[in-house]
Scaffold this active site. Structure first.
Site, PDB file in Angstrom:
ATOM      1  N   ARG A  73       0.757  -1.210   0.018  1.00  0.00           N
ATOM      2  CA  ARG A  73       0.023  -0.137   0.023  1.00  0.00           C
ATOM      3  C   ARG A  73       0.868   1.050  -0.119  1.00  0.00           C
ATOM      4  NH1 ARG A  73      -5.096  -1.325   4.089  1.00  0.00           N
ATOM      5  NH2 ARG A  73      -6.402  -2.556   2.455  1.00  0.00           N
TER       6      ARG A  73
ATOM      7  N   LYS B 231     -21.142 -17.056   0.876  1.00  0.00           N
ATOM      8  CA  LYS B 231     -22.596 -16.906   1.286  1.00  0.00           C
ATOM      9  C   LYS B 231     -23.257 -16.106   0.264  1.00  0.00           C
ATOM     10  CE  LYS B 231     -22.231 -17.881   6.628  1.00  0.00           C
ATOM     11  NZ  LYS B 231     -22.631 -17.359   7.530  1.00  0.00           N
TER      12      LYS B 231
ATOM     13  N   GLY C 234     -10.630  -9.098  -0.940  1.00  0.00           N
ATOM     14  CA  GLY C 234      -9.742  -9.672  -0.270  1.00  0.00           C
ATOM     15  C   GLY C 234      -9.409 -11.146  -1.002  1.00  0.00           C
TER      16      GLY C 234
ATOM     17  N   GLY D 294     -13.636  -3.075   0.941  1.00  0.00           N
ATOM     18  CA  GLY D 294     -15.211  -3.017   0.937  1.00  0.00           C
ATOM     19  C   GLY D 294     -15.392  -1.826  -0.014  1.00  0.00           C
TER      20      GLY D 294
END
Length: 399
Positions: free
Chosen positions: A36, A196, A353, A376
């Site tokens: 990063r 999920k 991720g 996110g």
């Protein structure tokens, strides 16, 4: 684009407040993965070369509005200096206020402020903190797409108070996502995998209106197979979401989006490395076995779809990729996408991720058109949500 880039800003002699994401992993007081940090180098370098004075603002960990010494950004300074090839002045070590330290900056210097989240005003998107930050600079540059889904003082409120622009990393991310979702070359395929369905309902609902093929993999595929009345044995599946899965399939049919589920599956009785496994038709899962990967016929079908498409969006693995041999489908499909990308036949954008990890394991992460590490923010963009940090660049001060 509705936002400005560094190229459109007058930076010579100007102090530039740069929001970066250097929330890096640390062990024993040292940065263990500087990725990063390395990604912000183009932005900082270009500001310096244009005669600007970069003041870096960032968060580190979750101190929740309190000063937590172990979460000081001081730990990132050696890695920042190594990446930038120059001294980085850390205000926390200077004995000066932010205002004093900025006022004394010399051309060619880089300044790093202390962890923004030490101040409760950061996560509260507080106008006081935003005004204090704005008073330090002439220009605001957001280079932290990964934090753009948060309406925080250093990502949203301060952008309203200064002439603003996107940094190089933010610019690349937005252009890649615009190309993949807003105005893509068609046909478009999306791969959505993971455990999920419940965590990706918004994503599925948004994508099926924008893509031509929606490939569903991982545990999510089991839920859809079960919703079609197929016995999935002891597989991970959200049987209580059967109606929801059927609604998704019905909605896809209405907009001519083809949902692609496994036609053959790899099953095992144990979820462990080297477990004895077999490949069977999707309708033939033994009642005492679990589905852990898509089979070769499924992979061939997915590869054929990739060959038809101009654009690919990828989020999530096709199977339990962490444990061989259940990484086979993910690896093979990823390698096919990489091959088509390298041949100039496919624009491939991936993020999330597990996705980044899976593509790294497949050895193809550097062969995709763009890999987002934003997590996110990437998901919320794909879900069609407005990201406050991006919206602020559209609506903020441009004078």
């Amino acid at each position: 684009m509705p936002w400005k880039t560094l190229d459109e800003m007058e930076l010579d002699g100007k102090t530039v407040l740069v929001r970066v994401d250097i929330n890096v992993p640390v062990e024993d007081g040292k940065v263990t993965d500087p990725t990063r940090i390395e990604k912000i180098v183009p932005t900082v370098t270009d500001i310096l070369e244009a005669g600007g004075k970069p003041v870096l603002v960032a968060h580190f960990g979750r101190p929740k509005g309190k000063v937590v010494p172990e979460m000081s950004l001081k730990v990132t300074v050696p890695a920042l200096e190594a990446a930038l090839g120059r001294e980085v002045v850390f205000v926390g070590d200077s004995g000066k206020t932010n205002k004093q330290a900025v006022a004394e900056m010399k051309p060619g210097q880089v300044l790093l402020l202390e962890n923004m989240r030490f101040d409760p005003g950061e996560e509260a998107n507080d106008g006081r903190l935003a005004a204090e930050l704005a008073a330090l600079a002439d220009v605001y540059c957001n280079d932290a797409f990964s934090a753009a889904h948060r309406a925080h003082a250093s990502t949203e409120a301060v952008a309203q108070l200064l002439p603003n622009c996107a940094g190089r990393l933010m610019e690349a991310e937005l252009k890649a996502l615009e190309a993949a979702l807003s105005d893509p070359k068609r046909p478009v395929a999306a791969v959505v995998g993971g455990a999920k369905v419940s965590t990706k309902l918004d994503l599925l609902s948004n994508l099926l209106r924008k893509v031509d093929y929606l490939v569903i993999g991982g545990g999510m595929a089991n839920t859809f197979l079960a919703a079609k009345g197929i016995d999935v044995g002891t597989s991970l599946a959200e049987h209580d979401l059967a109606d929801t899965a059927r609604e998704v399939m019905s909605a896809a049919e209405e907009v001519s989006c083809e949902i692609v589920l496994p036609v053959d599956i790899v099953v095992a009785r144990a979820f462990e490395a080297g477990a004895e496994s077999e490949t069977v038709a999707a309708e033939a899962c033994p009642s005492d076995a679990m589905i852990l990967d898509a089979g070769p016929d499924s992979v061939a079908r997915i590869g054929g779809i990739f060959e038809k498409c101009e654009t690919l969006i990828w989020n999530g693995p096709l199977g339990a990729f962490e444990i061989p041999p259940f990484d086979t489908a993910t690896n093979a499909a990823a390698q096919k996408a990489a091959e088509l990308t390298e041949a100039g036949e496919l624009i491939s954008v991936a993020g999330g991720g597990d996705t980044v990890s899976a593509l790294n394991r497949a050895g193809v992460a550097d062969k995709f058109s763009y890999i987002s590490t934003a997590g996110g923010a990437f998901l919320e963009w794909m879900e069609g949500k407005t990201l406050p940090g991006v919206a602020a660049l559209r609506t903020g001060s441009q004078d």
